[in-house]
Structures are given as C-alpha cells and as structure tokens.
Design an enzyme around this catalytic site. Sequence first.
Site, short mmCIF file in Angstrom:
data_model
loop_
_atom_site.label_atom_id
_atom_site.label_comp_id
_atom_site.label_asym_id
_atom_site.label_seq_id
_atom_site.Cartn_x
_atom_site.Cartn_y
_atom_site.Cartn_z
N ARG A 50 -66.77 0.29 -65.80
CA ARG A 50 -65.66 -0.66 -65.93
C ARG A 50 -66.03 -2.00 -65.31
NH1 ARG A 50 -59.84 0.97 -63.60
NH2 ARG A 50 -60.91 0.61 -61.61
N LYS A 149 -60.89 -6.38 -64.83
CA LYS A 149 -60.48 -6.25 -63.44
C LYS A 149 -61.07 -7.45 -62.70
CE LYS A 149 -59.93 -2.65 -59.97
NZ LYS A 149 -58.50 -2.80 -59.70
N GLU A 182 -47.46 -1.81 -66.76
CA GLU A 182 -47.99 -1.05 -65.62
C GLU A 182 -47.37 -1.62 -64.35
OE1 GLU A 182 -52.20 -1.66 -64.86
OE2 GLU A 182 -52.12 -3.73 -65.58
N1 PXG Z 1 -53.44 -1.23 -62.60
C1 PXG Z 1 -53.86 -2.27 -61.88
C2 PXG Z 1 -53.40 -3.63 -62.21
C3 PXG Z 1 -54.75 -2.05 -60.79
O1 PXG Z 1 -55.19 -3.08 -60.08
C4 PXG Z 1 -54.69 0.33 -61.29
C5 PXG Z 1 -53.84 0.03 -62.36
C6 PXG Z 1 -55.15 1.74 -61.10
O2 PXG Z 1 -56.48 1.89 -61.58
P1 PXG Z 1 -57.47 3.00 -61.00
O3 PXG Z 1 -58.75 2.79 -61.71
O4 PXG Z 1 -57.60 2.74 -59.52
O5 PXG Z 1 -56.85 4.29 -61.29
C7 PXG Z 1 -55.14 -0.72 -60.46
C8 PXG Z 1 -55.97 -0.40 -59.27
C9 PXG Z 1 -54.05 -1.46 -53.99
C10 PXG Z 1 -54.97 -1.98 -55.03
O6 PXG Z 1 -54.11 -1.96 -52.86
C11 PXG Z 1 -55.15 -1.36 -56.29
C12 PXG Z 1 -56.04 -1.93 -57.22
C13 PXG Z 1 -56.67 -3.08 -56.88
C14 PXG Z 1 -56.47 -3.68 -55.67
C15 PXG Z 1 -55.64 -3.13 -54.72
O7 PXG Z 1 -53.26 -0.56 -54.29
N2 PXG Z 1 -56.37 -1.49 -58.49
#
Ligand code: PXG
Length: 288
Positions: A50, A149, A182
């Site tokens: 990713r 991302k 989301e």
């Molecule tokens: N949506 C968004 C917008 C994200 O940033 C997820 C979904 C979940 O994706 P994963 O691959 O982790 O299952 C994310 C995850 C936090 C934090 O502090 C989370 C994310 C990035 C920065 C901080 O909770 N990304």
Amino acid sequence: MKIWLDGKLVEKEQAVVSVFDHGLLYGDGVFEGIRAYNGRVFRLDEHLDRLCDSARAIMLKMPLDQAGIKQAVLDTLRANGLKDAYIRLVVTRGTGDLGLDPRKCPKATMFVIADRISLYPEEAYTKGLTVATVSTRRNLPVALDPRIKSLNYLNNILAKIEANNYGVPEAIMLNAEGYVAECTGDNLFIVRGGRLLTPPTATGALEGITRATVLELARGLNIPSSEENFNQYEIYTAEECFLTGTAAELIPVVTVDTRPIGTGKPGPVTLKLIDAFRELTRREGTPV
Ligand code: PXG
C-alpha cells in the site's frame, strides 16, 4: 528510543528533519501505521504494498526498494527491543526550497518510529463506542483519492475536531454524494439483514488492511459480505456496527448520532469477528 532516519538508527533527540522538507511544508509524502504482535509484524507485505502504491500515485521515488524498507522496519523493532509495537513509517518528498515544485527535492526523506501502542480502553471493546456523523466530507476521489495514504490528513483532522467538539471518539464521514465513506482513522462496517456491509473504497475510503482482513475472515466464517454504498439510514437500521483499523483492531459501535444501533450492545457477528481477528494476529506475521 531509537529512530530509523535515512538509513541510520539515531536517538529520538537526533531524529530531526529540515524545515524545508516538503512533507512538513506541503504534506507532500506518504505513510503507514503498522503493528507488531508478540514479535511478529502483522500483514507487513500488505502495508508495504500500500505504501508503494501510494508513492506511485503521487510520483514519489522511494529511497529504497520494498525489501530494503522491510529491513528498516525490522531493524527499528530490534533496535528498540519491542515485541508489541505501533510502527509509523513515513516517506516524504524530501528537502527542497520554498516553492511547490517537487523537482527541487532531489531525495526522499524516510523515517521509521516504533513505539508502544496507545489503545482504546478495554471498556470500549466490551461496551462499544458512541460516534457521530460530521459535516466534513471525505476528500473527493477526483481531487485527492482517499486510497492514497498521504501526509495530507487535514480533511480527517477537520472531522476529528468536530468529533472532539461533539465529545465522541470517532467521526463518520460521508462522501460527496452523501454515502457513508469511513471514519477519520478507521473503516466502517455494519451488519444488516444478516449481511456484513462496508463501503467500497473507490468512492472515498482507504483500502484498510484491517478492513481487508475482516472481509477475509468473514468468508472463512461463512458470513455473507459485500462492499456497497449505503447511507446513514442503513446504519440507523442495522443490527450491528463496528470500526476497523490497525490501532483500534475491531471496535464495536453501539450509538450513532444519538441512536442506539441494534440492541445497543456489541452484537454477535462483531464479537465473533473480534475473536477471529485476535486469534489471527497471534498466529501470523513476519517474525522480527
Ligand atoms: N481509514 C483511514 C482514513 C485511516 O487513516 C484506516 C482507515 C484503517 O486502515 P488500516 O490499514 O490501519 O486498517 C486508517 C488508518 C490513528 C491513526 O491514530 C490511524 C491511521 C493513520 C493515522 C493515525 O488512529 N490510519
């Protein structure tokens, strides 16, 4: 604490980047949030795929190939003696001048931070969260695709500020058409009519690694699932709702916009998937 920065492991105090770094000046860069459980990094290759896709999408040349980045992650975990960790991997466009032009940034900056995880309290998993839909819409895929991302998280931060002001821990964001997209750092699922539903990513959500894992677990458990657009109405009339993310894992949602979801308690499908996910994180992963 040792930080991996541009090929060297340095002390936290020495882990500094330039004020001319375009990651800071423009949010020009990409990142990953990865997790290690008991000395194994969960779905590391998927996270690196990713990251590399995000870099390609913004035409950012990575400083290392994927094997080199993987090694940097593992080296950082070893240097800090961490078995359970939250890993933040960041690649920025690098140091340039005050203009936007990325051609002024000859070399990407890369760093890896491995820290202890700050989790939701255990109570959140047993009792479930209260969340609210906010007015900030998710970035339009035609402007900045949420599948990238990138370091530009202002859209999500604006939604997070709204959630803070409502006194809830997460915000549900809609896309431009008004469909559920989301949350600010988590994907969203509902169970409705016995089917597991989550919004498609092409219309405005990150391709979450936890989201993909849950869809895979659901197939194994014979829970019918589908990626389709739905509105707040489907959430309000769902039997269950939960969020997924690397930090949160799977977390039940029991109240949305002041309405109880289903029985108002974490539901059986959610609890079954939480168990299956925890079992999986214990079993698989790249050894440190
Ligand atoms: N949506 C968004 C917008 C994200 O940033 C997820 C979904 C979940 O994706 P994963 O691959 O982790 O299952 C994310 C995850 C936090 C934090 O502090 C989370 C994310 C990035 C920065 C901080 O909770 N990304």
